[in-house]
Design an enzyme around this catalytic site. Sequence first.
Site, PDB file in Angstrom:
ATOM      1  N   ASP A  84       3.176   2.772   0.093  1.00 45.45           N
ATOM      2  CA  ASP A  84       4.288   2.947   1.017  1.00 45.45           C
ATOM      3  C   ASP A  84       5.318   3.863   0.352  1.00 45.45           C
ATOM      4  O   ASP A  84       5.345   4.018  -0.876  1.00 45.45           O
ATOM      5  CB  ASP A  84       4.890   1.575   1.321  1.00 45.45           C
ATOM      6  CG  ASP A  84       6.150   1.659   2.157  1.00 45.45           C
ATOM      7  OD1 ASP A  84       6.123   2.312   3.217  1.00 45.45           O
ATOM      8  OD2 ASP A  84       7.170   1.081   1.725  1.00 45.45           O
TER       9      ASP A  84
ATOM     10  N   ASP B 218       9.221   4.626   1.799  1.00 51.93           N
ATOM     11  CA  ASP B 218      10.600   4.132   1.875  1.00 51.93           C
ATOM     12  C   ASP B 218      10.714   2.707   1.351  1.00 51.93           C
ATOM     13  O   ASP B 218      10.045   1.791   1.837  1.00 51.93           O
ATOM     14  CB  ASP B 218      11.109   4.179   3.315  1.00 51.93           C
ATOM     15  CG  ASP B 218      11.237   5.606   3.832  1.00 51.93           C
ATOM     16  OD1 ASP B 218      10.939   6.536   3.064  1.00 51.93           O
ATOM     17  OD2 ASP B 218      11.623   5.774   4.998  1.00 51.93           O
TER      18      ASP B 218
ATOM     19  N   ASP C 147       6.618  -2.763   0.367  1.00 50.69           N
ATOM     20  CA  ASP C 147       7.739  -3.697   0.265  1.00 50.69           C
ATOM     21  C   ASP C 147       8.084  -4.415   1.556  1.00 50.69           C
ATOM     22  O   ASP C 147       8.903  -5.335   1.549  1.00 50.69           O
ATOM     23  CB  ASP C 147       8.991  -2.948  -0.208  1.00 50.69           C
ATOM     24  CG  ASP C 147       9.599  -2.094   0.897  1.00 50.69           C
ATOM     25  OD1 ASP C 147       8.857  -1.293   1.521  1.00 50.69           O
ATOM     26  OD2 ASP C 147      10.807  -2.229   1.155  1.00 50.69           O
TER      27      ASP C 147
END
Length: 279
Positions: free
Chosen positions: A14, A16, A223
């Site tokens: 991922d 961001d 996240d």
Amino acid sequence: MQEVTSPPRLVFTDLDGSLLDHHDYDWEPARPWLNRLAAAGVPVIPVTSKTRAELLPLRRELGLEQTPFIAENGAIIGLPAAWQHARLDRDPANVDGLRVKALGVDIDFLTRRLRVIRERLQADFRCLPDMSIEEIVEATGLDAPRAELARAREGSIPLLWHDSEAKLDALQEMLINDNLTLTQGGRFWHVMGSADKGRAVNWLMARFAALRGVAPWSLGLGDGPNDVALLKATDAAVLIRGVHSHPVEIEHPSLYRTQTAGPRGWAEGMEHWLGKELS
């Protein structure tokens, strides 16, 4: 540094809040590990809610132009030449050598359905493509040029929800009836077809095995709630400490949870799984 060859490694990450800082998009703390992975010949594959338009300059900045990418939470896959099947993918007219695969549904269909659903539910939400550049900048922290790239959707529509939980449940039910999905990200909810990050990761791993004749060992890092499918699809996983308030529920037999957030957490997770191997 010795090149890793057996079995080949793939890193799916991922962006961001993971490789990129949630607030200012800085990735400097991850640079040493990106360099180590490049030296070892381990591809780092972005798996993100960002658009293809956003990813193209970012791939150059990160030094990832030779690896594939997964955009819009799995709706779009970009294949560089080394990942293309000679018969199925190569297009002589494609001057940049990048082949794009769409796993989701047509963006016009998504737009029409969301307009109908908003009217039926009388729900209060804002779709990112309908937002002004100033609104996108305020919601994301992007600068104006990057905010413009974020509007160039091909297979998903992010939205900001401003209504009740009951109407959100109703929205999700109506989307399911249209074979569409609603996934929560760090800032936006994302509406798309049946594709997701995990399915796109599995597609790329199958492509790698078909081209190389060997199955890779895979590591996933993320996240947020929209990263759960990504993490479940990989052999080992890193759940990076989030700076958002969204709970992330995941069960994985080889999961590491970081103490630090963003690119520092990303580097912490890499050290946990590959630190000894790529010393």
